[in-house]
Design a protein around this motif. Structure first.
Motif, short mmCIF file in Angstrom:
data_model
loop_
_atom_site.label_atom_id
_atom_site.label_comp_id
_atom_site.label_asym_id
_atom_site.label_seq_id
_atom_site.Cartn_x
_atom_site.Cartn_y
_atom_site.Cartn_z
N VAL A 23 1.10 -1.00 0.17
CA VAL A 23 -0.25 -0.13 0.08
C VAL A 23 1.38 1.31 0.03
O VAL A 23 0.40 2.09 -0.59
N ALA A 24 1.68 1.08 0.78
CA ALA A 24 2.60 2.56 0.92
C ALA A 24 3.57 2.44 -0.73
O ALA A 24 3.88 4.21 -0.76
N HIS A 25 3.83 1.59 -1.04
CA HIS A 25 4.68 2.02 -2.21
C HIS A 25 3.17 2.37 -3.30
O HIS A 25 3.84 2.31 -4.66
N MET A 26 2.01 2.20 -3.43
CA MET A 26 0.93 2.55 -3.92
C MET A 26 1.43 4.47 -5.06
O MET A 26 1.01 4.70 -4.07
N PRO A 27 1.26 4.42 -5.96
CA PRO A 27 1.74 6.05 -6.52
C PRO A 27 0.24 6.42 -6.40
O PRO A 27 0.46 8.00 -5.95
N SER A 28 -1.17 5.76 -5.95
CA SER A 28 -1.95 6.47 -5.17
C SER A 28 -2.38 6.94 -3.64
O SER A 28 -2.31 7.58 -2.99
N THR A 29 -0.84 6.47 -3.23
CA THR A 29 -1.01 6.05 -1.78
C THR A 29 -0.30 8.16 -1.49
O THR A 29 0.68 8.06 -1.78
N THR A 30 -1.29 8.80 -0.66
CA THR A 30 -1.15 9.74 -0.26
C THR A 30 -1.33 9.84 1.00
O THR A 30 -1.95 9.15 1.86
N GLU A 31 -0.58 10.69 2.10
CA GLU A 31 -1.64 11.16 3.51
C GLU A 31 -3.03 10.75 3.51
O GLU A 31 -4.21 10.28 4.12
N LEU A 32 -3.63 11.63 2.47
CA LEU A 32 -5.51 12.09 1.85
C LEU A 32 -5.68 11.27 2.10
O LEU A 32 -7.00 10.75 2.71
N SER A 33 -5.53 10.25 1.09
CA SER A 33 -5.84 9.00 0.80
C SER A 33 -6.24 7.87 1.82
O SER A 33 -6.56 7.32 2.04
N LEU A 34 -4.73 7.86 2.53
CA LEU A 34 -5.23 7.48 3.19
C LEU A 34 -6.03 7.28 4.63
O LEU A 34 -6.54 6.27 5.01
N PRO A 76 -9.96 7.15 16.73
CA PRO A 76 -9.75 8.39 16.77
C PRO A 76 -8.65 9.03 16.02
O PRO A 76 -7.86 8.58 15.40
N PRO A 77 -9.30 10.30 15.68
CA PRO A 77 -8.57 11.38 14.61
C PRO A 77 -6.59 10.85 14.69
O PRO A 77 -5.91 10.93 14.35
N GLU A 78 -6.48 10.77 16.03
CA GLU A 78 -5.29 10.52 16.02
C GLU A 78 -4.04 9.79 15.63
O GLU A 78 -3.50 10.03 15.74
N GLU A 79 -5.10 8.55 16.41
CA GLU A 79 -5.53 7.27 15.63
C GLU A 79 -4.77 7.26 14.20
O GLU A 79 -4.30 6.53 13.48
N ILE A 80 -5.93 7.80 13.35
CA ILE A 80 -5.72 7.60 12.19
C ILE A 80 -4.59 8.20 11.69
O ILE A 80 -3.81 7.68 10.36
N ASP A 81 -4.31 9.41 11.77
CA ASP A 81 -2.65 10.01 11.48
C ASP A 81 -1.65 9.08 12.05
O ASP A 81 -0.71 9.41 11.21
N SER A 82 -1.42 8.47 13.50
CA SER A 82 -0.49 7.76 13.01
C SER A 82 -0.24 6.64 12.38
O SER A 82 0.74 6.27 12.33
N VAL A 83 -1.01 6.41 11.88
CA VAL A 83 -1.47 4.83 11.00
C VAL A 83 -1.25 5.10 9.86
O VAL A 83 -0.13 4.61 9.25
N ALA A 84 -1.75 6.17 9.56
CA ALA A 84 -0.79 6.82 8.25
C ALA A 84 0.33 7.60 8.38
O ALA A 84 1.32 7.03 7.15
N SER A 85 0.64 7.70 8.95
CA SER A 85 2.51 7.88 9.43
C SER A 85 2.79 6.52 9.14
O SER A 85 4.13 6.73 8.55
#
Length: 111
Positions: free
Chosen positions: A66-77, A94-103
Motif C-alpha cells: 500500500v505504501a508503494h502504490m502511486p495513489s497512496t498519500t496522507e490524504l488517501s490513507l 480517533p483522528p490521532e490514531e488515524i494520523d499515526s497509522v497513516a504516518s
C-alpha cells in the motif's frame, strides 16, 4: 533597501515552498501507528516493511505494498481509514490514531 527586499523575497518563497509540501499531521506518531497496526490490522494484513510479505488474508494487501502504490498519500490513507469497507471490520479510530497509522504506512515507503 535591496538587501531587505531580497531577504523578504527569499523568506516568502521559502514559506510558499514549505506550504506546498504535504506535511503529516502534528500529532502523528509512526511508532504508535506501528503498534496500532500490529494490534488492529495484523490479523489480516502483513504490517511490516517487507513488500514481499504475504498477508494472513490473501485478499488483504500488505502495508508495504500500500505504501508503494502511486495513489497512496496522507490524504488517501486518512480517507480510507475513516471509511467503512465491505470486506473489512468497521474500526472506528480517533483522528490521532488515524494520523499515526497513516504516518506509519507512509514511512514504509522509505524502507
Amino acid at each position: 533597501m535591496r538587501r531587505a527586499l531580497l531577504s523578504t523575497l527569499i523568506f516568502v518563497c521559502g514559506a510558499m515552498a514549505a506550504a506546498a509540501q504535504p506535511a503529516l499531521a502534528q500529532g502523528a506518531d509512526p511508532t504508535a501507528g506501528a503498534r496500532l497496526a500490529q494490534e488492529q490490522c495484523a490479523a489480516c494484513h502483513a504490517v511490516g516493511a517487507d513488500p514481499h510479505a504475504k498477508s494472513p488474508n490473501a485478499d488483504a494487501p500488505s502495508f508495504a505494498l500500500v505504501a508503494h502504490m502511486p495513489s497512496t498519500t496522507e490524504l488517501s490513507l486518512k480517507v480510507f481509514l475513516r471509511s467503512s469497507h465491505k470486506n473489512m471490520p468497521n474500526f472506528i479510530l480517533p483522528p490521532e490514531e488515524i494520523d499515526s497509522v497513516a504516518s506509519y504506512i507512509l514511512g514504509l515507503k522509505k524502507k
